[in-house]
Design an enzyme around this catalytic site. Sequence first.
Site, PDB file in Angstrom:
ATOM      1  N   ASP A  91      21.289   9.422   1.535  1.00 46.15           N
ATOM      2  CA  ASP A  91      22.584   9.812   0.963  1.00 46.15           C
ATOM      3  C   ASP A  91      22.641   9.692  -0.546  1.00 46.15           C
ATOM      4  O   ASP A  91      23.662   9.959  -1.163  1.00 46.15           O
ATOM      5  CB  ASP A  91      23.711   8.994   1.591  1.00 46.15           C
ATOM      6  N   THR A 105       0.832  -1.201   0.000  1.00 42.73           N
ATOM      7  CA  THR A 105       0.000   0.000   0.000  1.00 42.73           C
ATOM      8  C   THR A 105       0.867   1.252   0.000  1.00 42.73           C
ATOM      9  O   THR A 105       0.602   2.213  -0.737  1.00 42.73           O
ATOM     10  CB  THR A 105      -0.927   0.009   1.233  1.00 42.73           C
ATOM     11  N   GLU A 154       6.565  -7.011  -4.950  1.00 39.93           N
ATOM     12  CA  GLU A 154       5.614  -7.298  -6.016  1.00 39.93           C
ATOM     13  C   GLU A 154       6.364  -7.532  -7.326  1.00 39.93           C
ATOM     14  O   GLU A 154       7.456  -7.006  -7.532  1.00 39.93           O
ATOM     15  CB  GLU A 154       4.628  -6.132  -6.191  1.00 39.93           C
ATOM     16  N   ASN A 193       3.907   1.510  -1.125  1.00 40.66           N
ATOM     17  CA  ASN A 193       4.517   1.603  -2.447  1.00 40.66           C
ATOM     18  C   ASN A 193       3.551   2.231  -3.451  1.00 40.66           C
ATOM     19  O   ASN A 193       3.933   3.076  -4.265  1.00 40.66           O
ATOM     20  CB  ASN A 193       4.954   0.224  -2.919  1.00 40.66           C
ATOM     21  N   GLU A 194       2.281   1.813  -3.411  1.00 35.86           N
ATOM     22  CA  GLU A 194       1.284   2.366  -4.336  1.00 35.86           C
ATOM     23  C   GLU A 194       1.107   3.864  -4.137  1.00 35.86           C
ATOM     24  O   GLU A 194       1.030   4.638  -5.100  1.00 35.86           O
ATOM     25  CB  GLU A 194      -0.061   1.665  -4.134  1.00 35.86           C
TER      26      GLU A 194
END
Length: 346
Positions: free
Chosen positions: A228, A73, A289, A75-76
């Site tokens: 970094d 979620t 995924e 990531n989406e």
Amino acid sequence: MEERKRARLIYNPTSGQEIMKKNVVDVLEILEGFGYETSAFQTTATKDSAKNEAKRAAEAGFDLVIAAGGDGTINEVVNGIAPLENRPKMAIIPTGTTNDYARALKVPRGNPIEAAKLIGKNQTILMDIGLAKNEKNGFYQEHYFINIAAAGTLTELTYSVPSQLKTMFGYLAYVVKGAELLPQVQFTPVRVTHDGGVFEGSVSMIFVALTNSIGGFEQIVPDAKLDDGNFTLIMVKTGNLFEILQLIGQVLDGGKHIESDLIEYIKTRSLSIENLSSDSRLLLNLDGEFGGDAPVELYNLQNHIEFFADTDLVSDEAITLDTEQVDRENMAKRFIEESSHIHSAI
């Protein structure tokens, strides 16, 4: 009168045994108490539901977007925000299985109330975000990732465990699937071009990490920096089951695997991965995924999104182990011991 800041809560109702559904009202009240005019969006089974809502909220001028759910979620939501020129701040409320990103940011896991309260500390980090460019299902794609891009047999693990199994059995589901996949480890010839040169040889696994937490373990990249501009590139140069088990043991023994001759351990701002085998595919895993096939180009976008975090803990270099972490590591050690016995008997 000063205009109030606006926050949009985007939550996965099925993540973590539906824990977020039970806490939405309380979380909204906490955010209101911090001065945000807050609203919520419940994701659906529709493709890119969280991504599309995050993009809409960002373009509508929301000051803060909160992603509540597992790493998928988060990531989406990042993929909805990252391509935009004007990006709101982000916060996370982790309710998934491994919650790697929450571990990196030191956000309380499995407790939406405490995670929401962290926003009130008003501590943030300008986090690096990864960008992958390749083909998926025959179409060119650009996909952002927050924690890891990976390739190789065992990196198929996280997307080969059914979501229902992950919800029911948590980390144990990964261990069970790992036991199934270990004997099938393949050794693939690759060409990896990075800032320091070119590696050409055979590998069983490639990890490209942004944080120190992969699959719930914080020793795989013991010296990871969150801001970094560098990836940590790890290539495992063996397909031997016994040697891989030894490397896993070294990971659990304080990250000693990085000194092994079986490992390439490199810092780089960008890289490309090519599959030199004509007989097999090299599948990519982006934050757990399926992310298409190699070849792929990866770029580190330094300080790209500002995340709320507990910087009091992030700045502490000491490894903090809670009960959950100890249980997980003991389970992994037992798995290694039992796998070694099986290998010796063959």
